[in-house]
Design an enzyme around this catalytic site. Structure first.
Site, PDB file in Angstrom:
ATOM      1  CG  ASP B 136       7.123 -45.240 -13.806  1.00  0.00           C
ATOM      2  OD1 ASP B 136       6.531 -45.533 -12.755  1.00  0.00           O
ATOM      3  OD2 ASP B 136       7.691 -45.890 -14.717  1.00  0.00           O
ATOM      4  CG  HIS B 143      12.885 -52.830 -10.838  1.00  0.00           C
ATOM      5  ND1 HIS B 143      12.325 -53.899 -11.689  1.00  0.00           N
ATOM      6  CD2 HIS B 143      13.007 -51.643 -11.613  1.00  0.00           C
ATOM      7  CE1 HIS B 143      12.667 -53.072 -12.984  1.00  0.00           C
ATOM      8  NE2 HIS B 143      12.784 -51.637 -12.889  1.00  0.00           N
ATOM      9  CD  GLU B 206       9.386 -51.859 -15.189  1.00  0.00           C
ATOM     10  OE1 GLU B 206       8.781 -50.879 -14.856  1.00  0.00           O
ATOM     11  OE2 GLU B 206      10.178 -51.932 -15.750  1.00  0.00           O
ATOM     12  CD  GLU B 208       5.762 -48.832 -12.147  1.00  0.00           C
ATOM     13  OE1 GLU B 208       5.415 -47.589 -12.045  1.00  0.00           O
ATOM     14  OE2 GLU B 208       6.568 -48.995 -13.107  1.00  0.00           O
ATOM     15  CG  ASP B 240       6.383 -48.609 -16.594  1.00  0.00           C
ATOM     16  OD1 ASP B 240       5.959 -48.254 -17.732  1.00  0.00           O
ATOM     17  OD2 ASP B 240       7.384 -48.526 -16.204  1.00  0.00           O
ATOM     18  NE  ARG B 244      11.633 -54.927 -18.842  1.00  0.00           N
ATOM     19  CZ  ARG B 244      11.248 -54.149 -18.112  1.00  0.00           C
ATOM     20  NH1 ARG B 244      11.755 -52.924 -18.029  1.00  0.00           N
ATOM     21  NH2 ARG B 244      10.657 -54.355 -17.087  1.00  0.00           N
ATOM     22  CD  GLN B 247      13.419 -49.950 -20.355  1.00  0.00           C
ATOM     23  OE1 GLN B 247      12.382 -50.701 -20.266  1.00  0.00           O
ATOM     24  NE2 GLN B 247      13.909 -49.514 -19.325  1.00  0.00           N
ATOM     25  CE  LYS B 260      10.321 -48.338 -18.567  1.00  0.00           C
ATOM     26  NZ  LYS B 260       9.746 -49.241 -17.531  1.00  0.00           N
ATOM     27  CB  THR B 264       0.629 -46.484 -18.272  1.00  0.00           C
ATOM     28  OG1 THR B 264       2.167 -46.244 -19.083  1.00  0.00           O
ATOM     29  CG2 THR B 264       0.930 -46.714 -17.132  1.00  0.00           C
ATOM     30  CB  THR B 367       9.335 -52.722 -11.115  1.00  0.00           C
ATOM     31  OG1 THR B 367       9.275 -52.040 -12.500  1.00  0.00           O
ATOM     32  CG2 THR B 367       8.797 -54.076 -11.047  1.00  0.00           C
ATOM     33  CD  GLU B 381      12.711 -56.881 -11.253  1.00  0.00           C
ATOM     34  OE1 GLU B 381      13.095 -56.863 -10.287  1.00  0.00           O
ATOM     35  OE2 GLU B 381      11.988 -56.435 -11.953  1.00  0.00           O
TER      36      GLU B 381
END
Lengths: 436, 436
Positions: B136, B143, B206, B208, B240, B244, B247, B260, B264, B367, B381
């Protein structure tokens, strides 16, 4: 924990004479599993015994294995056996041990085909499993502290260090078996504080222990700490080769990538959890003033016996040394007891997050350093990031690895009242970078 | 770059009527590849055409495919075809396109078995490849900047950002196909600045783009930038999923791991590089005052056409919305042109470091946010890390994802003079965490 039983009896001998040498890594009390071939193509499962490999496919063709085990040994890797789980591995070890025992019934022994015993020096070893995934942890606390000291971090350890086993997903496709060359990687590194592309100048090794996963958990299904032992097939030596200059430039904010993706070398034999039963121990480095780990990582038996007592060494030989006929020189001597977290805790932590661990997956411990310089498990620590070169007996010096340097790990488990055993070798030689 | 040719002719129609609808993602100009089954077990390769799947195994049984392609389509995944490389994929697309063309010779068309055309709603989709490895990247620059702004970093971007595509190895074993539930992970997160174990409270998506690798490079063998296009089979949408809170607590110093590793999700169809030929473009965000990337990452054609012009959207539906019969609400609209590096540069950067990329490997972009709030590709975001809740049409608010929330990505490629095409859906619904 796996029980200590009659298979560990130190007076037990094998009719394979080389297995009775006190120096062998592979006495009848060990019987690690691997994948070998004679021709590089026909991969088959085998068990190390002294200086030989017992060819399980040939043994099976002579009807010496029960059908359920036979079915698990048909492929070119050990994935099916690892998927079946630790009990199957334990049964296979007992059956093979009985066949190789000096007291084996002569009629049974006569049924073992002569070509089932392959001299190790006539065999080529291959990866024991498909290694679909490879997780590398960072639980060697002296390594973590030494890194903090070298980079003048305060505090030395990441705040989360004593709260959980920190790890990252490594690159499974570049895991290779002992003996394969390791090409010096190309990449970006800072020269005079500017990024430039070229061959790594700070090529390093990392002395680690690897663990192979048995069984599987579904995605989202935690392996509780009391069950994690059932998920460990066994152990190997692991060299997490690292290009420090590439690593340091790329590492923020996503962690190690190309600095470690070019090669990871493992020793070829899975030393089973059963064989390791006498060498379980408490870990040495539970930090007194750290908070207790959270409940999901605590198990009384794991706290008392989740560690592994394994003496670990790294040896270096340079091209000039080999040219002169010099023996490799020992540059590191450390012990797996210096890990801060157990493999059970690593399995539980990763699976509690939801990740599925699959049969044959590889889990690395992180660099196993001890508290003193001669115990540091990488060049970066041994030489304080280039400031304290190692001087070799022939006068050569090293701060990082040069082309032609060969790094070899070995391991030894010793305990009074038990037969010592080892892991075989985890060796790689640096091949020069591709021309730019 | 792949040529624009007769296969992209916008007036081309199929005898499969649903493929001629202006709204379909799968006109005859697309023909993406996937793996489907009718029963969940018998996995076979197929091509999306309108609301149907052309079953390549049935087509092959009717001797409508040349032998060399036939041999690549026998398995339960597309790995053999991807290993053969982009030219084989392109030939298959031409052959299948001719068979599905409205102008197809009636005698040939009559030879296509009726059951070769499977309604999509009767099929279950599976991972198109074995996804042995998953990398990834982090090349969505808006982002990256938004993350820097939220965390008050100075500079906003890591120093290495404009020097190379930053990435990390993701967890391949937890990649799942669109439609599978996503269990809220358990893990450690800081509550009142103390680590506690529990269900993630800051569950996020996310948005992607994914890319499937074709062909293979050996370990240590770089894929030069001019050759990297030959290593791209095609593209998909990729979510993804990110916890948070987990993470942020675990990320220093090794990068994303359990935050993560739990899931996925990808859309099921590989939209081939050939189909994407009309939608290649220069990327929008080459930062004028940044240093030029190093020579190994520069290729004139890639600079001019290495980007992808794809309109990307994320839609959200909550349990209450579905209960009330409300349609999902669009929460993000962005474009793949906002990436800072091309997929060719990602392939070259990773392989130049020595890593071997294998057929069917998955590469994520990171992202894809745009410069304005409605273009932000994650909740983190969109809601400025919890400070600006989203208010949904039914009055519900969100800062992160709740149990029962379903996130669905879609994509559309449009260009005057060409038939528009899409990617299908990348959808996942949040399943509540396991009880502690």
């Amino acid at each position: 924990m796996m029980p200590i039983d009659a298979t560990h009896e130190p007076s037990r001998k094998s009719w394979v004479e080389s297995a009775n040498s006190p120096d062998t890594d592979f006495p009848i009390q060990n019987l690690p599993l691997g994948i070998f071939s004679r021709d590089g193509i026909d991969r088959r499962p085998g068990v190390a015994i002294g200086a030989h490999i017992l060819d399980l496919r040939t043994l099976d063709a002579a009807s010496l294995l029960p059908e359920d085990l036979s079915l698990l040994l048909k492929g070119g890797d050990l994935d099916p056996l690892l998927a079946a789980g630790v009990d199957y591995i334990g049964r296979l070890r007992i059956i093979v041990g009985d066949l190789l025992d000096a007291r084996c019934d002569p009629a049974v022994r006569a049924a073992i085909p002569q070509d089932a015993l392959v001299p190790m020096d006539e065999a080529q070893m291959h990866l024991p499993s498909s290694v679909r995934s490879y997780t590398d942890f960072f639980v060697g606390i002296h390594h973590a502290e030494e890194a903090g000291r070298i980079f003048k971090l305060n505090p030395l350890l990441p705040r989360s260090y004593a709260s959980m086993p920190l790890g990252y997903n490594g690159r499974a496709s570049s895991v290779r078996i002992s003996g394969e060359g390791v090409r010096r990687p190309l990449g970006q590194r800072l020269i005079d504080d500017r990024p430039e592309f070229g061959a790594s100048r700070w090529l390093d090794f990392e002395l680690e222990l690897g663990m192979f996963v048995a069984g599987a958990n579904a995605l989202g299904e935690p392996v509780l700490i009391g069950e994690a032992e059932q998920r460990m097939a066994g152990f190997c030596l692991l060299n997490d080769w690292s290009a420090r200059d590439i690593q340091f430039w790329e590492t923020a904010p996503l962690g190690p990538f190309n600095g470690k993706g070019f090669s990871t070398t493992i020793s070829p034999w899975i030393v089973t959890q059963q064989a390791m039963a006498p060498f379980r121990t408490a870990l040495m480095d539970r930090i007194a003033d750290q908070p207790h780990p959270p409940a999901y990582l605590i198990d009384a038996d794991d706290q008392a016996n989740g560690g592994l007592s394994i003496r670990l060494e790294a040896h270096l030989s340079t091209a000039a040394m080999r040219e002169a006929g010099d023996e490799p020189v020992k540059i590191v001597g450390t012990d797996a007891r210096y890990l801060y977290w157990t493999f059970a805790q690593m399995i539980t932590h990763q699976s509690c997050g939801g990740t599925n661990l699959c049969p044959g997956d590889l889990v690395g411990s992180g660099t196993i350093s001890g508290p003193n310089r001669e115990m540091f498990g990488s060049m970066f620590e041994l030489c304080n990031m280039g400031e304290l070169p190692l001087t070799l007996p022939n006068g050569e010096t090293r701060t990082f690895l040069e082309d032609g340097d060969e790094v070899s790990f070995s391991a030894r488990c010793e305990r009074a009242g038990f037969a010592p055993l080892g892991f075989g070798s985890c060796t790689g030689r640096i091949v020069s970078a591709l021309p730019l």
